[in-house]
Each structure stands twice: as structure tokens, then as C-alpha cells.
Design a protein around this motif. Structure first.
Motif, mmCIF file in Angstrom:
data_model
loop_
_atom_site.group_PDB
_atom_site.id
_atom_site.type_symbol
_atom_site.label_atom_id
_atom_site.label_comp_id
_atom_site.label_asym_id
_atom_site.label_seq_id
_atom_site.Cartn_x
_atom_site.Cartn_y
_atom_site.Cartn_z
ATOM 1 N N GLN A 48 44.114 33.872 35.668
ATOM 2 C CA GLN A 48 45.049 34.888 36.145
ATOM 3 C C GLN A 48 45.263 35.895 35.029
ATOM 4 O OE1 GLN A 48 48.510 33.893 38.787
ATOM 5 N NE2 GLN A 48 49.678 34.426 36.958
ATOM 6 N N ALA A 49 45.196 37.177 35.369
ATOM 7 C CA ALA A 49 45.288 38.228 34.354
ATOM 8 C C ALA A 49 46.560 39.044 34.524
ATOM 9 C CB ALA A 49 44.073 39.147 34.438
ATOM 10 N N ASP A 50 47.309 39.176 33.430
ATOM 11 C CA ASP A 50 48.484 40.046 33.400
ATOM 12 C C ASP A 50 48.590 40.670 32.014
ATOM 13 O OD1 ASP A 50 50.778 41.408 34.052
ATOM 14 O OD2 ASP A 50 52.098 39.709 33.651
ATOM 15 N N GLY A 51 47.464 41.199 31.526
ATOM 16 C CA GLY A 51 47.429 41.820 30.211
ATOM 17 C C GLY A 51 47.192 40.801 29.112
ATOM 18 N N GLY A 52 46.440 41.209 28.077
ATOM 19 C CA GLY A 52 46.222 40.346 26.921
ATOM 20 C C GLY A 52 45.305 39.177 27.169
ATOM 21 N N THR A 53 44.316 39.322 28.047
ATOM 22 C CA THR A 53 43.441 38.181 28.325
ATOM 23 C C THR A 53 42.595 37.819 27.107
ATOM 24 O OG1 THR A 53 41.670 39.559 29.261
ATOM 25 C CG2 THR A 53 43.332 38.711 30.785
ATOM 26 N N ALA A 71 52.419 43.100 28.593
ATOM 27 C CA ALA A 71 52.019 42.696 29.939
ATOM 28 C C ALA A 71 51.274 43.866 30.570
ATOM 29 C CB ALA A 71 53.246 42.324 30.762
ATOM 30 N N TYR A 72 50.647 43.637 31.706
ATOM 31 C CA TYR A 72 49.799 44.674 32.307
ATOM 32 C C TYR A 72 50.574 45.961 32.607
ATOM 33 C CZ TYR A 72 46.763 47.136 35.545
ATOM 34 O OH TYR A 72 46.008 48.098 36.161
ATOM 35 N N VAL A 73 51.793 45.828 33.157
ATOM 36 C CA VAL A 73 52.561 47.024 33.518
ATOM 37 C C VAL A 73 52.906 47.858 32.286
ATOM 38 C CG1 VAL A 73 53.527 46.063 35.631
ATOM 39 C CG2 VAL A 73 54.737 45.714 33.457
#
Length: 245
Positions: A122-127, A180-182
Motif C-alpha cells: 500500500q502506497a501513501d508516500g515514502g515507499t 504522506a502522499y497528500v
């Protein structure tokens, strides 16, 4: 001080959890979460090295990175189905490999190879930063497994340090830690920083998105990254000691 959408202050990392030994089959593994980003890292220890290293008495550590089709909001086709690995995937795989090799004495491994697979569930930034941080835990456990199974000498010490990574960025003129992604999509400057447990930089990937950054902003971001990676180092130590969540 600015309060972020998830309630964090600008200098706070997201909630980090580690499930060490997640895989029953891999020689080392860790399921790591940076907030909503979840990455499964597995380490495979095998005898032998690539042809170009045969006979040198040294081992090799490499990594592969991939995202599952529904790691993001929309489904992406598997790269294996496309028949071509994307440039981003190659770049992150190489980054993870470089980061791990920076803290490994390959002579202590003998002619053995450790492959780290980092799969984004699951990706939400910083993978990529989560992958590096979790990969170190899997790597450490695979080396311990090899020592216990007498595949490397009991006194061998392949690990010279630990390594972790975190993202930082500037949003509306203010530096933030662990985006985070946002937040990442709004950042005027986005940076990924890889640091050893002893505080030395392995890699700094920084890009201005439309608004250039100055030296003072760069220093502020690096200071934030050091703070974040110090916290991550302690989490890694706790996980390897069996005391982490």
C-alpha cells in the motif's frame, strides 16, 4: 507550529510499525508501515555470487523493488505482464541496493549473495524510504540466519552499521518530515535522505518543483532528516531486539 492533516507537527514521523519475521520462508523479513505506506521486505540468502565476482572471496547484496497492482488508488498493470520494468522501479531498486551495500563488508559474507525484495502493498508516500528502513531489518536477520546455520563463520561481522531513510520537503515555505502522499504532491521541494545509524549520509535525492531552495532551507531539511532517521534507527534496534510493535 503548523498541525498537519493527520495531527502531526512538522518535525514528526508518521506512526512506524514493524512486523519482523513476517514471512515463514525467507531467511529474513519485515513488514514495515510508515503510516498508510506498507512495504514487505524479504531477504533471501543463497550460496554463490554473480559471475563477475567469482573467485574474489566477496559476497554480494542487491535489491528488487515493486508495487502491487492496487498499492495505489487505481490499479496498475504488473510490470511483468507489460514485459518491461519501468525506469522508476529500476532507480528505486538500485537505491535500495546501494543503501544496503554502504553498511555491508562483503568480504565478511564470503561468496554468498543476499537478495532483498521490497514489495509495496500500500502506497501513501515514502515507499522507497520505508523500503530501505525495512530492508535493513530483513538483511540483519538473514545474516544472523546464515551465521546460525554455519553458512558464514560464527565470528563474521558483515554489518558495519545500520541504515534508514526518510523523506523531507518544503510546503508553503515550511520544512516537513516524512511526507504522506497528500503532502508530497504539494511540496515545492521533495527530498529523500538515506543515513547510517552513526549519522553519516549515504544518499541525498533532492528536487525543487518550481520553486528553488536555498542553502538555509537545505540545511533545515537535512537536520530534519537526521532527526527522523535517528528515530528510525531506534525503531530498527527495538525490532531486532524483539521489543517493537
Amino acid at each position: 507550529m503548523t498541525v498537519r492533516a493527520d495531527g502531526r507537527t512538522p518535525d514528526q514521523v508518521r506512526k512506524i510499525t514493524v512486523e519482523r519475521g513476517w514471512s515463514d520462508h525467507a531467511e529474513g523479513s519485515a513488514l514495515i508501515s510508515f503510516g498508510g505506506t506498507k512495504v514487505l521486505c524479504t531477504a533471501s540468502f543463497t550460496a554463490g555470487v554473480p559471475r563477475w565476482k567469482v573467485g574474489k572471496g566477496e559476497g554480494w547484496v542487491t535489491a528488487e523493488y515493486a508495487m502491487l497492482p492496487r498499492a495505489t488508488h487505481d490499479r496498475n498493470d504488473r510490470e511483468a505482464v507489460k514485459g518491461k520494468i519501468g525506469g522508476r522501479t529500476h532507480e528505486i531498486s538500485r537505491l535500495i541496493g546501494r543503501s544496503l551495500r554502504a553498511i555491508v563488508d562483503v568480504r565478511e559474507l564470503g561468496e554468498n549473495t543476499i537478495v532483498i525484495d521490497c514489495d509495496v502493498l500500500q502506497a501513501d508516500g515514502g515507499t522507497r524510504t520505508a523500503a530501505i528502513t525495512g530492508a535493513y531489518i530483513a538483511l540483519a536477520d538473514s545474516i544472523a540466519w546464515a551465521r546460525e546455520n554455519k553458512l558464514i563463520p560464527a565470528k563474521a561481522q558483515p554489518l558495519t552499521d545500520s541504515v534508514a531513510a526518510v523523506s523531507v520537503g518544503i510546503i508553503d515555505g515550511e520544512p516537513f518530515l516524512d511526507l504522506a502522499y497528500v503532502e508530497d504532491v504539494r511540496a515545492h521541494t521533495d527530498m529523500n535522505v538515506v543515513v547510517t545509524g552513526s549519522g553519516k549520509f549515504v544518499e541525498v535525492q533532492g528536487t525543487a518543483e518550481g520553486v528553488p531552495f536555498d542553502r538555509d532551507e537545505l540545511n533545515a531539511l537535512l537536520d530534519l532528516a537526521l532527526k527522523g532517521t535517528q528515530e528510525l534507527t531506534q525503531i530498527q534496534k527495538s525490532a531486532l531486539a524483539g521489543t517493537a510493535n
